[in-house]
Write a protein that holds these residues in place. Structure first.
Motif, PDB file in Angstrom:
ATOM      1  N   ALA A   1      -5.309  -2.360   5.375  1.00 43.43           N
ATOM      2  CA  ALA A   1      -4.639  -1.673   4.276  1.00 43.43           C
ATOM      3  C   ALA A   1      -3.676  -0.623   4.814  1.00 43.43           C
ATOM      4  CB  ALA A   1      -5.675  -1.024   3.348  1.00 43.43           C
TER       5      ALA A   1
ATOM      6  N   MET B   1       0.831  -1.190   0.000  1.00 47.03           N
ATOM      7  CA  MET B   1       0.000   0.000   0.000  1.00 47.03           C
ATOM      8  C   MET B   1       0.876   1.255   0.000  1.00 47.03           C
ATOM      9  SD  MET B   1      -3.244  -0.551  -0.059  1.00 47.03           S
ATOM     10  CE  MET B   1      -4.118  -2.108  -0.126  1.00 47.03           C
TER      11      MET B   1
ATOM     12  N   ASP C   1      -3.332   0.925  -3.734  1.00 46.25           N
ATOM     13  CA  ASP C   1      -2.632  -0.357  -3.738  1.00 46.25           C
ATOM     14  C   ASP C   1      -1.670  -0.470  -4.924  1.00 46.25           C
ATOM     15  OD1 ASP C   1      -4.097  -1.030  -6.028  1.00 46.25           O
ATOM     16  OD2 ASP C   1      -5.427  -2.426  -4.979  1.00 46.25           O
TER      17      ASP C   1
END
Length: 491
Positions: A66, A1, A18
């Protein structure tokens, strides 16, 4: 990320992207501007930092897995602002922003001190730039000026708080009037003219280079592990161009945000300072850009929305679509002065042609048309430097309105491509710069174009109806904004 942070004038936005160039989550925290005196515009750097921390905490809460996978951070931000640090790197006063116009007299003084300034910097001296602000401080706040150890740009202050490093990238530094833009290095001549030296400037790097490593205490606070790199980042428009893939020579972006910008990427330095066109470094090595800027784009629509008592800018803008063009007033969108092509900090806005039949719909239309005409003025200035645009990516809050896009396309004479998500902005581009810093990938690999939503092409019929109004618009500026006749602004 990869994490992108965009320090805007009205909000600070954070975004997770991403490895497939997909935006995973975003957050935003609103900002306010202080205007203690006419023509002043300031913000607190400490408030920027607190808002950044709040935005990151929101992002972490929304997408914890994330966020924990972040490996690099990029920062973009509003250009030209002056953040002043003392010898202990403490902020000396509120930051003076890009839309602050108090230093218009110092612009004349600076060009007199350095007659070759336009050749060095590729730009006219304008109050929005950083160097004239420092001349103003030298005169009006001498104690603060004497205490300056470093001058940073807004996003560079965030990089400092993240890493402890004092650096700036080429695209942002080009907006100071201290950079030799062709050489991509600080100009000793321009620094000397403002009473400063190279030692008071941050180190220069490219936007995709590594500026430093995230501080250990911040990494622990945010639950990040490993070496999290921070990229050099970029000024807001260069970052937005990276975000939409406008990095190849000739690629263009029209950004309809608080200000209105036409941005064109180049592989060479191509200035036109005579018409207040900006010639800056791009955020990538050996690439430059040209920009025209109108200072009050969606700002004008926000102002008119409040003025007419409407609560929704989007609903107010939709009223414009049913207006009879020929009976609408002409609007000059110079609420904060103007840059391209006039470079007139004291230019004033106006409505011309009001009648008892003028309604809110006509006002909405006039404002949107006036901003489109201002962008057409900017495109004409780019044209005098040999720039021609066939198609540009259309982004920013104003790009949500297809009708406004049609006015811009038909006024300027080139097509606009709206991306599927045209509001990614500088944060998405900053995340792409972070990825390049971490992986070493080429721009051609990372900076792909965004999927298109629709293509807005110029309408010959609409262009014919707009032409006489545009000519009247230009005559009204000449008739009402003659600097010899103007009174000082009182806003």
């Amino acid at each position: 990320m990869y994490l992108g942070i965009d320090l805007g004038t009205s909000e600070i936005k954070a975004m997770l992207v991403d490895g497939g160039n997909k935006a995973i989550a975003s957050s935003a925290v609103k900002q306010t501007i202080s205007r203690p005196y006419p023509m002043w515009s300031e913000q607190s750097p400490e408030n920027w930092w607190q808002a950044t921390c709040d935005a990151l905490e929101q992002l972490r809460a929304a997408a914890p897995a994330a966020f924990a996978a972040v490996r690099a951070i990029g920062v973009s931000g509003q250009m030209h602002g002056a953040v002043l640090l003392d010898a202990r790197h403490r902020v000396l006063r509120p930051a003076i922003l890009w839309n602050d116009s108090r230093s218009f007299a110092e612009c004349i003084e600076l060009e007199a001190l350095v007659p070759e300034s336009r050749q060095i910097t590729g730009n006219l001296a304008m109050p929005g730039f950083t160097a004239p602000k420092l001349l103003w401080l030298q005169k009006h706040e001498p104690a603060v000026f004497r205490s300056i150890s470093k001058v940073l740009l807004p996003k560079d202050y965030l990089v400092y708080r993240l890493t402890g490093e004092l650096v700036s990238d080429m695209s942002d530094a080009a907006g100071t009037l201290w950079l030799d833009v062709a050489r991509r290095d600080w100009s000793e001549r321009m620094l000397e003219a403002t009473g400063l030296g190279r030692e008071q400037m941050p180190a220069l790097i490219e936007g995709r280079d590594v500026a430093g490593q995230l501080k250990d205490d911040l990494a622990r606070q945010w639950g990040l592990s490993g070496n999290v790199l921070v990229a050099g980042g970029a000024g807001d428009n260069a970052a937005a161009a990276v975000g939409v893939g406008a990095v190849a020579p000739g690629s263009a972006v029209v950004s309809l945000g608080s200000s209105g910008v036409i941005f064109v990427s180049n592989d060479h330095f191509s200035p036109n300072p005579a018409q207040a066109m900006h010639a800056f470094c791009h955020a990538l090595p050996q690439r430059w850009c040209q920009m025209s800027v109108t200072l009050a784009a969606t700002t004008s629509l926000s102002w008119a929305t409040r003025l007419t008592g409407h609560s929704s800018e989007a609903a107010f803008a939709r009223l414009a679509e049913d207006t009879v063009i020929e009976t609408a007033p002409i609007f000059l969108p110079y609420l904060n002065g103007e840059r391209t092509p006039h470079n007139n900090a004291q230019a004033s806005g106006m409505f011309f042609g009001l009648s008892s039949n003028t309604d809110a719909a006509a006002i909405a239309y006039s404002v949107m048309e006036g901003v489109a005409f201002s962008l057409a003025d900017g495109y004409a200035a780019l044209g005098t430097a040999g720039t021609r645009i066939r198609q540009a990516v259309f982004v920013g809050g104003g790009a949500r309105s297809r009708f406004w896009g049609s006015l811009v396309a038909s006024s300027c004479g080139f097509a606009l491509q709206r991306p599927v998500d045209g509001d990614l902005g500088g944060a998405f581009g900053a995340a792409r710069l972070a990825r390049m810093a971490a992986t070493g990938e080429a721009a051609e690999v990372v900076c792909s174009s965004l999927p298109g939503d629709e293509l807005i092409v110029p309408s010959a019929t609409l262009a014919a109806r707009l032409k006489p109004r545009y000519e009247r618009y230009k005559r009204l500026y000449l008739a009402t904004n003659d600097r010899a006749l103007q009174q000082p602004r009182a806003d």
